[in-house]
Design a protein around this motif. Structure first.
Motif, short mmCIF file in Angstrom:
data_model
loop_
_atom_site.label_atom_id
_atom_site.label_comp_id
_atom_site.label_asym_id
_atom_site.label_seq_id
_atom_site.Cartn_x
_atom_site.Cartn_y
_atom_site.Cartn_z
N PRO A 124 -10.41 9.11 -1.45
CA PRO A 124 -11.85 9.02 -1.17
C PRO A 124 -12.40 10.40 -0.82
N LEU A 127 -12.47 12.76 2.92
CA LEU A 127 -11.56 12.23 3.93
C LEU A 127 -11.01 13.37 4.78
N TYR A 173 -13.50 4.96 6.40
CA TYR A 173 -13.22 4.36 5.10
C TYR A 173 -12.64 2.96 5.23
N SER A 213 -6.26 5.18 3.27
CA SER A 213 -7.20 4.72 4.30
C SER A 213 -7.51 3.23 4.21
#
Length: 412
Positions: A124, A127, A173, A213
């Motif tokens: 993502p 992060l 997340y 995550s």
């Protein structure tokens, strides 16, 4: 009057509270803050149990192998996604290297390294403190028969954050993945990965998506089921780093189990005094009530038994002043085992201060280290507050906490 008052809301305290309420006991759990369980990686370490049981005064010497096994299976009972095996299992940590653990969710368990396949590291955007190139290199070294590729993912809900350069934690997340919108976005991204590999003619091998995550529904305290449908490819979770979504959701999950069973929870309460009397033999004292301050008010908590699970030095259960002689246990003012030297200069060597704690008898009742006499007859000490062990170098933090918490509940 409560059958038991548990002081401390970490792993040992929550396990004790859940098991005692499960046995039909009336239990109050008192905690001053969130506890160190928020640092939990998602994996329980038990260490070399049989070897540690031969160390003088190690907490494992208080329990037989059956008691330790019962604690393991209790975790699996209340959280069925956890896998209990006779031998340690392996998972990826946040650097992409392999770490072993004795009890972990099945979604973390690594495939057989002798197999062949592809790991797709789904990263993502934004992060915090995650370095995908380093992680991918480490994964490739750990699994030489596997290919590793990195796929970056933008998340609409956090585009403004990343545009401004604001870091996003794994907890942020994890919250998104647990929403309907986040789940659909993640499912779509995984579908795209599958399609790309199929279009490239690489669909014959095993394809595993690795995500740093994600915390699956087994830690879902609200009982919602956004992961009711499996993703189109297997998804492998990495163990968490601080701040830990696994720790946060696991703490909330255990608290919900405790209250669902009928346990009562008092958060933000600090012990200020207690009242006790000598037992019938005139030696050990019996605690009759604990006085706590909560929301500016004093409350008197009467209990038949008290379980001390305040977490030792790191959990705030042991207070250290400017002078070494001011070190003390903060609730019952229990005598502590304190090594002559607190630290050694060698880097990463076992540190003596980790051994500080309360010595107990076989029923986890606190002892005076000098006289060997029981101090409080109806108080049981569990978890990190126990003396003579080191959760870091001995890698047994989860095992001691679960085992002692479960065993204390059986004494209520």
């Amino acid at each position: 009057m409560w059958d038991a008052v548990v002081v401390g809301g970490g792993l040992a305290g929550l396990i004790a509270g859940i098991r005692a309420t499960q046995r039909g006991k009336r239990v109050l759990l008192v905690t001053e803050g969130v506890g160190t369980l928020f640092h939990f990686s998602g994996i329980f370490d038990y260490g070399d149990v049989e070897g540690l049981r031969h160390l003088p005064k190690h907490p494992y010497t208080l329990f037989d192998s059956q008691a330790i096994t019962q604690g393991k299976h209790f975790v699996q009972e209340i959280c069925p996604e956890y896998v209990v095996n006779d031998r340690p299992q392996s998972a990826f940590n946040v650097l992409g290297t392999v770490r072993q653990g004795d009890l972990m969710p099945r979604s973390m368990v690594l495939p057989d390294p002798q197999e062949q396949g592809v790991f797709v590291l789904l990263v993502p955007e934004g992060l915090k403190d995650f370095f995908p190139e380093i992680v991918a290199d480490n994964m490739a070294r750990e699994f030489p028969g596997w290919q590793v590729s990195v796929k970056r993912m933008q998340v609409d809900a956090l585009q403004e954050w990343t545009r401004l350069g604001k870091s996003v934690t794994s907890i942020d997340y994890a919250d998104i993945w647990r929403s309907e919108e986040g789940y659909r976005a993640l499912a779509h991204e995984i579908d795209e990965i599958k399609r790309q590999f199929q279009d490239a003619g690489r669909s014959q091998g095993k394809i595993v998506v690795v995500l740093p995550s994600l915390v699956r529904e087994y830690f879902d305290a609200s009982r919602t089921k956004f992961y009711r449908n499996e993703f189109s490819l297997p998804v492998l979770e990495m163990s968490s780093f601080v701040p830990s979504p696994h720790g946060r959701y696991f703490a909330e999950y255990l608290k919900h189990i405790f209250t669902d069973l009928g346990g009562e929870l008092m958060i933000g309460a600090r012990a200020v005094s207690l009242k006790g009397e000598l037992n019938s033999e005139g030696h050990a004292k019996i605690c009759q009530e604990l006085v706590v301050r909560s929301m500016g008010k004093l409350m008197r908590l009467k209990g038949k038994k008290f379980i001390l699970a305040t977490g030792g030095l790191l959990g705030g259960g042991i207070k250290v002043g400017m002078a070494r002689r001011s070190i003390r246990e903060s609730v019952f003012d229990l005598p502590l085992f304190i090594p002559q030297e607190w630290s050694v200069p060698q880097f990463l060597a076992p540190q003596p201060y980790a051994q500080i704690g309360v010595e107990t008898d076989q029923f986890m009742r606190p002892l005076d280290p000098v006289s060997g006499q029981v101090v409080w007859d109806n108080v049981h000490v569990v978890g990190r507050m126990l003396a003579h062990w080191d959760p870091w170098t001995q890698r047994c933090g989860g095992g001691v906490s679960v085992t002692s918490g479960y065993a204390a509940a059986e004494l209520i």
